[in-house]
Design a protein around this motif. Sequence first.
Motif, PDB file in Angstrom:
ATOM      1  N   ARG A 169       0.825  -1.220   0.000  1.00 18.46           N
ATOM      2  CA  ARG A 169       0.000   0.000   0.000  1.00 18.46           C
ATOM      3  C   ARG A 169       0.852   1.259   0.000  1.00 18.46           C
ATOM      4  O   ARG A 169       0.499   2.258  -0.620  1.00 18.46           O
ATOM      5  CB  ARG A 169      -0.914   0.027   1.232  1.00 18.46           C
ATOM      6  N   PRO A 208      -0.563   2.899  -3.495  1.00 19.79           N
ATOM      7  CA  PRO A 208      -1.819   3.165  -2.785  1.00 19.79           C
ATOM      8  C   PRO A 208      -3.066   2.984  -3.641  1.00 19.79           C
ATOM      9  O   PRO A 208      -4.153   2.756  -3.110  1.00 19.79           O
ATOM     10  CB  PRO A 208      -1.670   4.615  -2.311  1.00 19.79           C
ATOM     11  N   HIS A 238      -7.230  -1.221  -0.492  1.00 19.38           N
ATOM     12  CA  HIS A 238      -7.087  -1.150   0.958  1.00 19.38           C
ATOM     13  C   HIS A 238      -6.988  -2.557   1.525  1.00 19.38           C
ATOM     14  O   HIS A 238      -7.745  -3.452   1.122  1.00 19.38           O
ATOM     15  CB  HIS A 238      -8.281  -0.421   1.579  1.00 19.38           C
ATOM     16  N   CYS A 239      -6.061  -2.738   2.441  1.00 21.79           N
ATOM     17  CA  CYS A 239      -5.851  -4.043   3.063  1.00 21.79           C
ATOM     18  C   CYS A 239      -7.144  -4.549   3.706  1.00 21.79           C
ATOM     19  O   CYS A 239      -7.808  -3.811   4.429  1.00 21.79           O
ATOM     20  CB  CYS A 239      -4.752  -3.949   4.116  1.00 21.79           C
ATOM     21  N   GLU A 270      -9.882  -5.148   2.265  1.00 22.44           N
ATOM     22  CA  GLU A 270     -11.050  -4.822   1.452  1.00 22.44           C
ATOM     23  C   GLU A 270     -10.860  -5.408   0.050  1.00 22.44           C
ATOM     24  O   GLU A 270     -11.313  -6.497  -0.229  1.00 22.44           O
ATOM     25  CB  GLU A 270     -11.274  -3.307   1.403  1.00 22.44           C
TER      26      GLU A 270
END
Length: 76
Positions: free
Chosen positions: A12, A16, A20-21, A23
């Motif tokens: 991330r 980015p 999202h981790c 998700e």
Amino acid sequence: MLTDKDVCGQIRSLYPDFGHCGENLDVRWDENNHAWAVDFEYQGNKIRHYLDNEDAAACVNGDQCLGLGIEFGQFR
């Protein structure tokens, strides 16, 4: 030993826009392949990529992120 949170957080920080981790970016140790399995969706494509533990550890530990950067940079 690295954790899934360590590896996901490092991915991330470099990329980015990959999600999202926990998700749409999932990282887990795959015992069968002896590598980190990274599942994410990028530009409408679902991708599973295997990341070598040595490359992941070198990046997370601040030594170098060349291997991880090259591997995930190819998806851009």
